[in-house]
Each structure stands twice: as C-alpha cells, then as structure tokens.
Design a protein around this motif. Structure first.
Motif, PDB file in Angstrom:
ATOM      1  N   TYR A 156       0.818  -1.210   0.000  1.00 36.75           N
ATOM      2  CA  TYR A 156       0.000   0.000   0.000  1.00 36.75           C
ATOM      3  C   TYR A 156       0.854   1.263   0.000  1.00 36.75           C
ATOM      4  CZ  TYR A 156      -4.024  -2.930   0.777  1.00 36.75           C
ATOM      5  OH  TYR A 156      -5.002  -3.877   0.612  1.00 36.75           O
ATOM      6  N   TYR A 157       2.064   1.153   0.509  1.00 40.66           N
ATOM      7  CA  TYR A 157       2.968   2.301   0.517  1.00 40.66           C
ATOM      8  C   TYR A 157       4.062   2.092  -0.526  1.00 40.66           C
ATOM      9  CZ  TYR A 157       7.126   4.961   1.766  1.00 40.66           C
ATOM     10  OH  TYR A 157       8.244   5.755   1.717  1.00 40.66           O
ATOM     11  N   LEU A 158       4.304   3.126  -1.337  1.00 38.39           N
ATOM     12  CA  LEU A 158       5.481   3.200  -2.196  1.00 38.39           C
ATOM     13  C   LEU A 158       6.042   4.607  -2.082  1.00 38.39           C
ATOM     14  CD1 LEU A 158       4.588   1.394  -5.567  1.00 38.39           C
ATOM     15  CD2 LEU A 158       6.091   0.591  -3.746  1.00 38.39           C
ATOM     16  N   PRO A 159       7.351   4.777  -2.083  1.00 35.32           N
ATOM     17  CA  PRO A 159       7.896   6.130  -2.023  1.00 35.32           C
ATOM     18  C   PRO A 159       7.612   6.885  -3.320  1.00 35.32           C
ATOM     19  CG  PRO A 159       9.645   4.556  -2.451  1.00 35.32           C
ATOM     20  CD  PRO A 159       8.413   3.748  -2.163  1.00 35.32           C
ATOM     21  N   PRO A 160       7.412   8.196  -3.268  1.00 33.88           N
ATOM     22  CA  PRO A 160       7.271   8.977  -4.488  1.00 33.88           C
ATOM     23  C   PRO A 160       8.518   8.829  -5.350  1.00 33.88           C
ATOM     24  CG  PRO A 160       6.735  10.293  -2.542  1.00 33.88           C
ATOM     25  CD  PRO A 160       7.347   9.031  -2.056  1.00 33.88           C
ATOM     26  N   LEU A 161       8.335   8.655  -6.643  1.00 34.96           N
ATOM     27  CA  LEU A 161       9.486   8.433  -7.517  1.00 34.96           C
ATOM     28  C   LEU A 161      10.384   9.658  -7.616  1.00 34.96           C
ATOM     29  CD1 LEU A 161       7.973   6.267 -10.375  1.00 34.96           C
ATOM     30  CD2 LEU A 161       9.279   5.550  -8.366  1.00 34.96           C
ATOM     31  N   GLU A 162       9.869  10.850  -7.276  1.00 32.81           N
ATOM     32  CA  GLU A 162      10.744  12.023  -7.247  1.00 32.81           C
ATOM     33  C   GLU A 162      11.848  11.881  -6.192  1.00 32.81           C
ATOM     34  OE1 GLU A 162       6.627  14.083  -8.007  1.00 32.81           O
ATOM     35  OE2 GLU A 162       7.359  12.274  -7.019  1.00 32.81           O
ATOM     36  N   ALA A 163      11.600  11.017  -5.197  1.00 31.88           N
ATOM     37  CA  ALA A 163      12.566  10.843  -4.106  1.00 31.88           C
ATOM     38  C   ALA A 163      13.460   9.633  -4.306  1.00 31.88           C
ATOM     39  CB  ALA A 163      11.825  10.706  -2.767  1.00 31.88           C
ATOM     40  N   VAL A 164      13.245   8.885  -5.380  1.00 30.05           N
ATOM     41  CA  VAL A 164      13.964   7.628  -5.587  1.00 30.05           C
ATOM     42  C   VAL A 164      15.181   7.859  -6.480  1.00 30.05           C
ATOM     43  CG1 VAL A 164      13.803   5.306  -6.554  1.00 30.05           C
ATOM     44  CG2 VAL A 164      11.893   6.255  -5.254  1.00 30.05           C
ATOM     45  N   GLU A 165      16.323   7.360  -6.023  1.00 27.19           N
ATOM     46  CA  GLU A 165      17.549   7.435  -6.826  1.00 27.19           C
ATOM     47  C   GLU A 165      17.619   6.322  -7.852  1.00 27.19           C
ATOM     48  OE1 GLU A 165      22.000   6.045  -5.968  1.00 27.19           O
ATOM     49  OE2 GLU A 165      21.402   7.745  -4.716  1.00 27.19           O
ATOM     50  N   ARG A 166      17.313   5.098  -7.422  1.00 30.79           N
ATOM     51  CA  ARG A 166      17.347   3.960  -8.334  1.00 30.79           C
ATOM     52  C   ARG A 166      16.398   2.872  -7.834  1.00 30.79           C
ATOM     53  NH1 ARG A 166      21.896   3.494  -5.056  1.00 30.79           N
ATOM     54  NH2 ARG A 166      22.186   1.449  -4.065  1.00 30.79           N
ATOM     55  N   ILE A 167      16.047   1.975  -8.740  1.00 24.16           N
ATOM     56  CA  ILE A 167      15.205   0.823  -8.417  1.00 24.16           C
ATOM     57  C   ILE A 167      15.991  -0.427  -8.767  1.00 24.16           C
ATOM     58  CG2 ILE A 167      13.018  -0.335  -8.836  1.00 24.16           C
ATOM     59  CD1 ILE A 167      11.880   2.354  -9.742  1.00 24.16           C
ATOM     60  N   GLU A 168      16.165  -1.311  -7.784  1.00 22.01           N
ATOM     61  CA  GLU A 168      16.909  -2.550  -7.971  1.00 22.01           C
ATOM     62  C   GLU A 168      15.928  -3.716  -8.007  1.00 22.01           C
ATOM     63  OE1 GLU A 168      20.715  -0.941  -5.295  1.00 22.01           O
ATOM     64  OE2 GLU A 168      19.426  -2.575  -4.555  1.00 22.01           O
ATOM     65  N   VAL A 169      16.025  -4.540  -9.043  1.00 21.57           N
ATOM     66  CA  VAL A 169      15.111  -5.665  -9.227  1.00 21.57           C
ATOM     67  C   VAL A 169      15.913  -6.955  -9.297  1.00 21.57           C
ATOM     68  CG1 VAL A 169      13.321  -6.685 -10.679  1.00 21.57           C
ATOM     69  CG2 VAL A 169      13.490  -4.194 -10.467  1.00 21.57           C
ATOM     70  N   THR A 170      15.529  -7.925  -8.499  1.00 22.20           N
ATOM     71  CA  THR A 170      16.139  -9.257  -8.519  1.00 22.20           C
ATOM     72  C   THR A 170      15.035 -10.276  -8.733  1.00 22.20           C
ATOM     73  OG1 THR A 170      17.710  -8.476  -6.848  1.00 22.20           O
ATOM     74  CG2 THR A 170      17.688 -10.831  -7.318  1.00 22.20           C
ATOM     75  N   ARG A 171      15.234 -11.174  -9.681  1.00 17.07           N
ATOM     76  CA  ARG A 171      14.192 -12.153  -9.998  1.00 17.07           C
ATOM     77  C   ARG A 171      14.132 -13.256  -8.941  1.00 17.07           C
ATOM     78  NH1 ARG A 171      11.912 -11.132 -14.971  1.00 17.07           N
ATOM     79  NH2 ARG A 171      12.591  -9.049 -15.614  1.00 17.07           N
TER      80      ARG A 171
END
Length: 793
Positions: free
Chosen positions: A205-220
């Motif tokens: 239900y919570y996600l940080p605003p993308l304006e505040a995000v430096e990067r997104i790391e995805v691991t399968r």
C-alpha cells in the motif's frame, strides 16, 4: 648535525600520510580516478599507475572515497595516529549504471538499464538475473508513479493499473505471477520490507514517491535465498541521500495535469560534519478519470546517518503515508463496453495509514569484512467502508423501501504490527589475486494482524468508519513468527568463472484466533508450525570485460496468507487445509554492453509453482454458482526475456552535433500453464503470453523526449480460462496497446517536464477482482496529460 637537519628529521618521523593504488577487478590500474578524504575536504587524482597520496594528514578517523565514471563508488575507513602512514588500496567494481554515459552538462546521453555487481550492499548477486533503473536517466511521469514509463524497461513486467480506483499503488508481477498489489513480489525500500505482512498479508500500500527515488533494484526469483518469499523476486526502491557537498540542498517539484491533478514535492538534505540527512514531503490530489474516484495522499520520509568513526555508522529512517481514496466500483463486461468512464458506486472509500520506523547499524571490521543490521517496525492499517456486492457491479446502491434511504454500508478494518530484523555479514577471503566472498545472515520476524469485516456501517456517502453494531461478520487475530538463517558464498575458479551455492532455513509459526459468521458462527483457535530448507546455486562466466553469462537455480515458497483464509463475500467458500506453495526458479542468460552504444540482456527462465492457490467457479446442489478458493494445481512458467538498448548516434555517427537518438526494446514470451488437476493445460491467471515495449528517445543538449509503445497480450481472470461469465470477476482480459509520450527540459538548476499518458485514449483493463475496489472489471485510466516544474537550490 644542524638544527635545520634535526627539525627536518623530526618532521619526517611525525608526518602522517595515506596512500595507495586503485585497480579494476582484473588488476588493471585506473588513472584519473578522484580520491577524496572525507571530513577533511582533501581531493586528489590517481596517476597513470593508479597511485594516489595524501600528505600531512592530521590524526583522526577518516573515510577514503574513490570515484570514477563507469565504476561503483568505493569507501574505506582508516584511523590515523601520530606518525602513522596508511596504505589503502582499492579494487573497483564496474558500476551498475556503467552503460549510462554521464555528460558534464547534467544529462545522460544513454538512458539505459544496468544490473547489480557481484556483491552489493552486503548481498551476493553473482549469477542472478538483476536489473537497475536510474530515475534521473528517464523521461517519465514520476508524479503519478506511472509503471510503464519507469519499470516498463524490465522484460516481462505486468501491472495492475488501478491507480485512483481503490489501490494506492500499482501492483507488479513477473513471469505470469499475479500483479495485484504486488502479492507475489517482495517490495522493499532501502533494503527493508514495506508490505503489510511479508508472510500473512503481502500486499503493498505504501510506495515512495518516484521524485525521491535514486534507483530501483530488481532481482528475480533467485532472490529467495537472501530475502525469502516471494516467487516473483524483489523490487528495492533506493531513496536519495543528502548532498555531500552542501549543508542544505532543497529540491522542489510541482506537477499539474488532467482531472485536476496536483502534485507537490519538496525535499531537503545535506551533510553537516559526520551527519548526512535527507527528507521529503509529497502531497497529491486528483478528482479522477471516473466520477467518485478522487484521491488525496500525503507521503513523507526523514532519514539521518551518522558516521561515528572509521568503523561505525548509525542510521534512522521514518516513512509515513496518509491517504483517502474514493472507489467508483467495478463493471461487468456489458457496462464496461458501454461506457468505461462511468461509475455505479458513490459511497465506497478506503484509506491505508502507513508508518515504518527503521534503525540501521553498519560496522566495518576490516577492509574486507562488514556487518549490517536493519530493524524495521511497521504499524499500519487498511480501512474500508463500502457497499459493493448486492445486485452486482452494474446495480446502483440500493434504497431501503422502509427508510427510503441507502442501505447500510459494510466496514472492514485491518491493523498491522510487524518487526523485521535482518543482520548480514559480508567477508572477502582467500590468498593471492583471487578472492572469494561469504555472505551470511539471519532474519527475525514477528507480525500480528487484526482483521475485522462485515461490520454494520452508516447509510451515508462520506468516509465514515462508524460501526452501528459492535459485532463484526468476522473478527480474526493472526500472528506469524519467522526465524531464517541464510548463507551464500562466491567461489572463484580462475579469473573468469565463479560458482555461488546458497542455503536458507525457514522456521514459521502461525496462529489464528477469532470467529467467522457465514450462515453459522465458526470459531477458530489454531496454530501451525513448519520448517523447511531452501537450496540454490548460481554460476557466472566472464566472456569479455563488459559481458558475462549467468545461470541460477533456487528453491522458493509462499505460505498460505491471512486473506486467503478469510471469505471475500457472502457466497464464497474456502477449501479446508489449504497448503503452502513451493517450487523453484531457473535462469540462464547473457548480458553486457558493447562499447558505449549497445546494452543487452537475453535470458531464458523456468518456474515451477506447486500447490498454487486460486479461485474457481463451482455450483451448489441447486445449480447456483459460487466462488471457491483452493489449491488449484501445479503450474509451470517458462519463456524468454530480452532487453536491448541501442544508441544509433554513438554507433553510426560518433561526434554528431545534431543530438542523440536511441531506442530500447523490452520483450518477454511467457508460457504459463497448469500441469495437474482439473485445469491441466489451461493458462495461468494474469499471465499474458507476450509483453512487448518499444521506446525511442531523442536528446539534444538540455532537451530530451521519449515515445513509448506498450503491447500486452490477452490473459484470463481465473483458472478455468472463462471468456465470459455472469460473474464479472471471471473472464477474459483482452490484449491492449498503450502509447505514452514524455519530455524534459533542464536549464541549470531548473527543470520542466511534460507529457501525455495513453496518447491514443485506449480503453482497457488489467484487473478483474472479486472484492474491493470492485467487484468486477476495474478500468485503466484513459488519456491524460501532465506538466511539471522543478528547481534545486
């Protein structure tokens, strides 16, 4: 001996200095790297032999930092005493964003996607399929967290696009797994969990605003050994840090758009001595594409880090979410086709106040050994007041023939309290040039949830959670205790080949107490203990300095969740003795880059999912249909995922002065089928066979624009692969195509963003739901535009 000679000898003895050499993973010296001595503001550049030196360094504790384009920033702690000379050398790892060429003017000429290094933030990623997206390198509608424009580069990513219709965040799923509220994916922020309950209620239900995000790391799926559930892997949102060059830096971003969209974002951060801090506040409101779909939301974050000495670092973070969401209800197929922008519900509301308090400790035992501990305490809730089920989604709220007023609404409440503590130790060891790496740790989790539903609410139309009868339709208390030690080790066989075996042991204890009124009152007082081991092994072979082949097989599991044990409607049934799901993920791929113009990742996958839980349509003795939740069958998901990014200008017209043109293609083919039970040969729900996205970007000096085409094949809402049903929660999810255009203009410290989402105004949907925010079809948003202005001071 003269006085001058004596003084000179004393100076030579008592002068402190720090020196060393900087090389890459293959032992090649790196010239031109910036070496910075923290807290003393000294900087130097490595020479042609990779050597650097700081002379006349005052006694004290320092952090030596090395920065070089194309490599990860490296830091090491050192303590200098009188007369000491320290030798601090660095082996630089190729950066996860090495494919993004940084131009001095402030924009990135190649807007690419990289992958994580072999070891990153105390976690081993060697041999695993990973992706890293840098937010500053994208043209995207970050004000509305548009998933296609941000995470759309990841092959096979499927979304439940329901923003403004009842779900606070767009869900995501990979490889044919359910995207709704990201229930099959472990969602994290800065390395700690943000979902409601990772075992019992893994909705996000919570996600940080993308304006505040430096990067997104995805691991399968191979993330299961380090992080536990889910089958779909991990998405980790990394929040920006305060500027290390200023005591205070302020960033402001204001965005407006269609349907009265207003988004205001402000952040402040900086470095004061040994303290680094960053905070933000975001307020967003929108009236909505459909009537009765207005949203108000406030998000906030405050984080501070203190470098106590050369070895010890403390951190504290607090995240909040406050929202109020109006839910316009769902459709059956006929009414969706008639007018997908209509609303048949005006009295349905949801809010999900969220709080996450996290403490962090990092201790550097030596240049090769580090301990990291994160402990997150979550105290949150989810509350609904609604009237959706009577008469089906096409029927307006009913009016009582006695009071001539709308009938009473239903109140549903969930309260979450959970603490997750994870400790990770990373250590390099070995003799000679080849070093092996050990990563070991343990997770301790305790969560409890109170779930109340079917409460008698008011007859009003506003957001009112008042209960007129204290007896709920069901009232259940759940708890989960988890202890999970884990270990992985990279064994290097020569300079090119590495093998990484891993092991994780899970102990789970679940309890439930309370009652359910479903024709008769059923009480529940039970507990369940289980434990099991997960194994995996990965391997990686370096084909060139910028490419490698990776392979991995890892076991995974997913325990029965709280919501799966609770009826979602008065005419539903749940199978007794639901079983936990288990299985494994396999990856085999080749990835890397060619010079500065080509980035690629081509892979095949195989996912085995046993005891999959789902919903089917059954019929009682009188022929009346009802929904039945059970372990449907085993399923196998297999296919290919490809990502290619090509900068045409750099490849064919190097040195061009007319700007740069590049494109990327993210493609997946997924064959997800049931292989046992009554539905053998049927397609798995929410598993489109192909997902294909093509984006083209043109950049000229301070201007950049991106055009994106997204195509998603058809899928089904249930295991029977029903095409059309009287129950709108079951049926076909037709194929759809969406066009997006976004642009940005940077003028010094100012920026302008503008674009159009769903340019062709496609009418489509990604979700059929049997409960909120439906039931029925929840449409995606039609065409909308946005304009934003930002400044940094």
């Amino acid at each position: 001996m003269s006085f001058f000679s004596i003084s000179q000898s004393i100076a030579q003895v008592t002068t402190q200095e720090i020196k060393g050499q900087v090389t890459d993973e293959h032992g090649i010296t790196i010239a031109g790297a910036t070496v910075q001595l923290s807290y003393h503001l000294q900087k130097t550049i490595t020479d042609d032999k990779g050597l650097y030196a700081f002379h006349q360094v005052p006694p004290g504790s320092y952090i030596v930092k090395v920065i070089m384009q194309g490599f990860e920033v490296q830091e090491k702690a050192v303590n200098i005493t009188t007369g000491k000379k320290a030798q601090i050398s660095f082996i630089m790892n190729t950066s996860s964003n090495r494919l993004n060429e940084v131009v001095i003017k402030g924009y990135k000429a190649v807007k690419g996607m990289g992958y994580l290094n072999d070891v990153h933030d105390g976690v081993i990623y060697s041999g695993k399929k990973t992706e890293v997206i840098l937010l500053d390198s994208l043209n995207a509608n970050t004000a509305q967290n548009n998933p296609r424009q941000v995470l759309g580069r990841i092959p096979g990513a499927n979304y439940s696009e329901t923003e403004g219709s009842g779900f606070p965040s767009n869900g995501i799923g990979f490889r044919g797994l359910n995207p709704t509220q990201s229930v099959e994916t472990n969602i994290r922020q800065n390395g700690y969990n943000v979902a409601a309950d990772i075992f019992g209620y893994p909705e996000t239900y919570y996600l940080p605003p993308l304006e505040a995000v430096e990067r997104i790391e995805v691991t399968r799926g191979a993330a299961s050994l380090q992080f536990g559930p889910q089958f779909g892997g991990v998405i980790n949102y990394i929040i920006k840090k305060g500027s290390t060059d200023k005591a205070l830096e302020i960033n402001i971003q204001q965005t407006g758009g269609s349907f009265s969209l207003f988004n205001s974002f402000i952040s402040a951060g900086g470095q004061v001595g040994k303290w680094n801090y960053y905070s933000f506040m975001q307020y967003k409101s929108i009236l909505g594409w459909r009537p009765n779909s207005d949203v108000q939301q406030l998000s906030g974050f405050a984080g501070v880090n203190y470098q106590a000495n050369a070895h010890l670092k403390f951190g504290l973070e607090y995240s909040i979410l406050r929202n109020r969401i109006h839910m316009p209800g769902g459709f059956d197929d006929e009414r969706f086709n008639l007018n997908s922008q209509a609303s048949y519900r005006a009295r349905n509301w949801l809010n999900s106040p969220w709080n996450i308090l996290t403490g962090k400790i990092d201790y550097q035992f030596s240049p090769t050994a580090k301990l990291s501990v994160k402990s997150a305490y979550q105290f949150s809730s989810r509350n609904l007041v609604w009237k959706n089920e009577d008469g089906g989604p096409g029927t307006p709220d009913s009016i009582s023939t006695v009071t001539l007023q709308p009938v009473n609404r239903e109140v549903q409440r969930e309260i979450f309290h959970a603490n997750t503590t994870e400790a990770r130790l990373t250590a390099d060891y070995g003799n000679g040039e080849i070093k092996n790496t050990l990563a070991a740790g343990v997770r301790l989790f305790y969560g409890k949830m109170k779930r109340e539903g079917g409460g008698l609410g008011t007859t009003g139309s506003d957001f009112d959670l008042t209960i007129l009868d204290p007896h709920y339709g069901y009232n259940l208390d759940f708890t989960t205790t988890n202890i999970a030690p884990f270990v992985e080790n990279i064994f290097h066989i020569g300079k090119r080949l590495s093998v990484t075996p891993g092991f994780r042991y899970e102990y789970l204890r679940s309890t439930v107490n309370g009652y359910i009124d479903n024709d008769i009152t059923q009480t529940s007082h039970s507990s369940k203990d289980r434990s099991f081991a997960l194994f995996g092994v990965g391997t990686q072979f370096i084909t060139t300095s910028k490419t490698n082949i990776y392979a991995n097989i890892s076991q995974a599991y997913r325990p029965v969740t709280y919501d799966q044990l609770t009826p979602f409607g008065s005419a539903t049934k749940i199978a007794p003795n639901l079983k936990d799901a288990d299985g494994y993920n396999v990856d085999l791929g080749w990835r890397g880059s060619v010079k500065n113009y080509l980035n690629f990742d081509v892979s095949a996958f195989y996912l085995r999912y046993n005891n999959r839980i789902g919903v089917t349509e059954q019929f009682d003795g009188s022929g009346t249909p009802y929904l039945y939740r059970t372990n449907i069958a085993n399923s196998i998901h297999k296919g290919v995922e490809t990502y290619i990014e090509f900068n045409i200008t750099k490849a064919l017209f190097p040195g061009s002065t007319i700007g740069e043109f590049s494109f990327y293609n993210s493609f997946s083919f997924i064959d997800a089928k049931y292989v046992s039970g009554d539905f053998k040969g049927k397609s798995v729900e929410y598993a489109p066979q192909t997902i294909n996205r093509f984006g083209a970007t043109y950049t000229y000096k301070v201007f950049s624009t991106t055009f994106l085409i997204s195509n998603t094949a058809k899928s089904y809402g249930d295991a029977t692969n029903t095409v059309r049903s009287d129950d709108p929660a079951l049926g076909l999810i037709p194929a759809y195509q969406v066009l997006d255009w976004s642009s940005s203009l940077r003028l010094g410290t100012y920026n302008f963003k503008f674009g159009i989402n769903n340019l062709a105004d496609a009418r489509y949907f990604t979700v059929r739901t049997n409960e909120y925010p439906g039931p029925g079809i929840i449409p995606a948003i039609g065409r909308s535009f946005y304009v934003g202005f930002g400044a940094k001071f």
